[in-house]
Design a protein around this motif. Structure first.
Motif, PDB file in Angstrom:
ATOM      1  N   ALA A 135       0.829  -1.209   0.000  1.00  0.00           N
ATOM      2  CA  ALA A 135       0.000   0.000   0.000  1.00  0.00           C
ATOM      3  C   ALA A 135       0.861   1.255   0.000  1.00  0.00           C
ATOM      4  O   ALA A 135       0.584   2.220  -0.726  1.00  0.00           O
ATOM      5  N   ARG A 136       1.913   1.255   0.821  1.00  0.00           N
ATOM      6  CA  ARG A 136       2.791   2.434   0.882  1.00  0.00           C
ATOM      7  C   ARG A 136       3.466   2.683  -0.459  1.00  0.00           C
ATOM      8  O   ARG A 136       3.588   3.830  -0.914  1.00  0.00           O
TER       9      ARG A 136
ATOM     10  N   LEU B 155       0.958   4.298  -2.660  1.00  0.00           N
ATOM     11  CA  LEU B 155       0.696   5.667  -2.187  1.00  0.00           C
ATOM     12  C   LEU B 155       1.844   6.589  -2.560  1.00  0.00           C
ATOM     13  O   LEU B 155       1.626   7.722  -3.034  1.00  0.00           O
TER      14      LEU B 155
ATOM     15  N   LYS C 232      -8.363  11.933  -2.880  1.00  0.00           N
ATOM     16  CA  LYS C 232      -7.930  10.534  -3.049  1.00  0.00           C
ATOM     17  C   LYS C 232      -6.677  10.259  -2.224  1.00  0.00           C
ATOM     18  O   LYS C 232      -6.581   9.239  -1.540  1.00  0.00           O
TER      19      LYS C 232
ATOM     20  N   ASP D 286      -7.547  10.028   1.434  1.00  0.00           N
ATOM     21  CA  ASP D 286      -8.216   8.764   1.754  1.00  0.00           C
ATOM     22  C   ASP D 286      -7.212   7.611   1.791  1.00  0.00           C
ATOM     23  O   ASP D 286      -7.251   6.761   2.695  1.00  0.00           O
ATOM     24  N   MET D 287      -6.312   7.584   0.807  1.00  0.00           N
ATOM     25  CA  MET D 287      -5.300   6.527   0.766  1.00  0.00           C
ATOM     26  C   MET D 287      -4.410   6.585   1.998  1.00  0.00           C
ATOM     27  O   MET D 287      -4.123   5.561   2.628  1.00  0.00           O
TER      28      MET D 287
ATOM     29  N   GLU E 212      -6.161   5.318   5.286  1.00  0.00           N
ATOM     30  CA  GLU E 212      -6.290   3.859   5.397  1.00  0.00           C
ATOM     31  C   GLU E 212      -4.930   3.197   5.579  1.00  0.00           C
ATOM     32  O   GLU E 212      -4.812   2.209   6.303  1.00  0.00           O
ATOM     33  N   TYR E 213      -3.891   3.748   4.944  1.00  0.00           N
ATOM     34  CA  TYR E 213      -2.534   3.230   5.166  1.00  0.00           C
ATOM     35  C   TYR E 213      -2.139   3.412   6.626  1.00  0.00           C
ATOM     36  O   TYR E 213      -1.679   2.477   7.296  1.00  0.00           O
TER      37      TYR E 213
ATOM     38  N   GLU F  85      -7.971  -2.927   2.467  1.00  0.00           N
ATOM     39  CA  GLU F  85      -7.626  -1.518   2.304  1.00  0.00           C
ATOM     40  C   GLU F  85      -6.415  -1.336   1.393  1.00  0.00           C
ATOM     41  O   GLU F  85      -6.332  -0.343   0.663  1.00  0.00           O
TER      42      GLU F  85
ATOM     43  N   ILE G 143      -6.342   1.058  -1.813  1.00  0.00           N
ATOM     44  CA  ILE G 143      -5.292   2.069  -2.008  1.00  0.00           C
ATOM     45  C   ILE G 143      -4.642   1.904  -3.379  1.00  0.00           C
ATOM     46  O   ILE G 143      -4.414   2.880  -4.101  1.00  0.00           O
TER      47      ILE G 143
END
Length: 397
Positions: A267-268, A271, A297, A300-301, A304-305, A339, A343
């Motif tokens: 996810a990171r 992002l 966006k 939001d990302m 959740e991260y 999540e 993302i």
């Protein structure tokens, strides 16, 4: 800066600086994270897009991971590093920021195969195998899932029948990571006394492992079909303390714990790519990051991260305290994989058409995460575990 510059994983990133996660870690934990980040950046990232495209697993990394202490690092015996649960989680996060396949390798070797021997093996088995596995000399796999479904291991068809001083194993397993390069397989089979575990050398007569082709995810790692055609194993290679499904389930919970952290690395990575692109991509006379929809966006990302990492850290602290429950692991696995996929999807939208190319890691992460969503317990199974914890009612059948 090039539009396609990869994020520099060796420096602290603005994503992690925003809520100062490092302040919640010990010096030792930060050191493990830095070591894992350097390995991921220096060794995995330069070739991972080509390896994914070519379906190539770089087995030469295995002894390097061993030398760095990452194999079975959460164990504290027989040549393992004895690192804390949070340090192990941070290593998983950094490896998966490069590619889910490499966190999967560390997970299969350490959390599954090595944990099975450490938890349930005899002293002789531990002293023979764990040091060699910690160094990467011997690779292990974990043979539980079967072709007809992984969510119901109680109905497994693989059988082990006692024959004098030996056991004879017959059956099949599917989606077994590393099996074609492993030296030993931890095999779970039904016996007349219930499920038991065995250390099966992969050069045993009747053992065959075939890599599964046609994968559109996890292409830089290996998963196999295994067939056991009357494989003969001595009683000395049965795991003496593995009684019933409690054995494999306790190992799976070790692996699921690593996933809670690992997917936040993917996810990171997504992002970071989106943040960088929001500055460098110019449309309508300026960077897309100046538009409110893009910033929404990104916000939001990030939320959740950040929540996912804090959830991982909470599970890690509970694991270190010896109070982590299987239900809490299900909460972490269900939430963080879901999540991370969301993302990745938002990141792809910010990257536009280029987001589907290998100039960015996002589509590769997205595909890998779909595989992670299924293994070690599907979303549906983990949702039912949480539902059972909330209601006291079993809804699996």
């Amino acid at each position: 800066m090039s539009h396609h510059a990869a994020p520099d994983l060796t420096s602290s990133t603005s994503v992690d600086d925003l809520l100062d996660l490092g302040s919640l870690l010990t010096d030792d934990e930060r050191a493990w994270q830095a070591k894992a980040r350097a390995f991921a950046q220096d060794r995995i990232v330069p070739t991972i897009e080509a390896d994914f495209e070519d379906k190539h697993f770089r087995s030469e990394f295995i002894p390097e991971l061993g030398a760095a202490g990452f194999l079975g690092m959460h164990l504290s015996c027989y040549g393992t590093a004895g690192a804390g649960a949070v340090s192990y989680g941070l290593a998983c996060l950094e490896l998966e920021a490069a590619d889910s396949g490499w966190r999967t390798f560390v997970s299969v070797q350490g959390s599954l195969a090595m944990s099975a021997i450490a938890k349930f093996g005899s002293e002789e088995q531990k002293s023979e195998w764990l040091p060699r596995m910690a160094s990467g000399e011997v690779v292990g796999c974990f043979a539980l899932t079967e072709p007809d479904g992984g969510s119901d291991p109680a109905s497994m068809g693989t059988r082990a029948v006692r024959d004098g001083d030996d056991w004879v194993i017959t059956g099949a397993k599917r989606w077994i990571g590393l099996a074609s390069i492993a030296g030993i397989a931890i095999v779970w089979a039904q016996t007349e006394d219930g499920v038991r575990g065995f250390i099966v050398p992969t050069d045993s007569a009747g053992f065959s492992a075939t890599p599964i082709d046609g994968k559109l995810a996890m292409r830089a790692s290996i998963q196999c079909d295994i067939v056991f055609d009357g494989v003969r194993v001595p009683e000395s290679l049965r795991l003496p303390d593995a009684i019933g499904l409690r054995g494999p389930f306790s190992c799976l919970n070790e692996a699921r714990y690593g996933i809670i952290w690992g997917v936040m690395g993917a996810a990171r990575s997504c992002l970071e790519a989106a943040v960088e692109r929001s500055s460098s991509r110019q449309v309508f006379g300026g960077p897309i990051g100046r538009f409110q929809l893009t910033q929404a966006k990104l916000a939001d990302m990030f939320l959740e991260y950040e929540k996912g990492v804090l959830l991982a850290l909470h599970t890690g602290r509970r694991k270190e305290a010896g109070t982590l429950t299987p239900e809490q692991i299900s909460v972490g696995k269900l939430n963080n994989v879901r999540e991370a996929i969301a993302i990745a999807g938002l990141a792809r939208s910010i990257l536009g058409g280029d987001g589907v190319t290998d100039a960015f890691p996002v589509m590769r992460h997205m595909a890998n995460l779909e595989a992670v969503r299924t293994y070690e317990g599907t979303d549906e199974i983990h949702a039912l575990v949480v539902g059972r914890a909330l209601t006291g009612v079993q809804a699996f059948r």
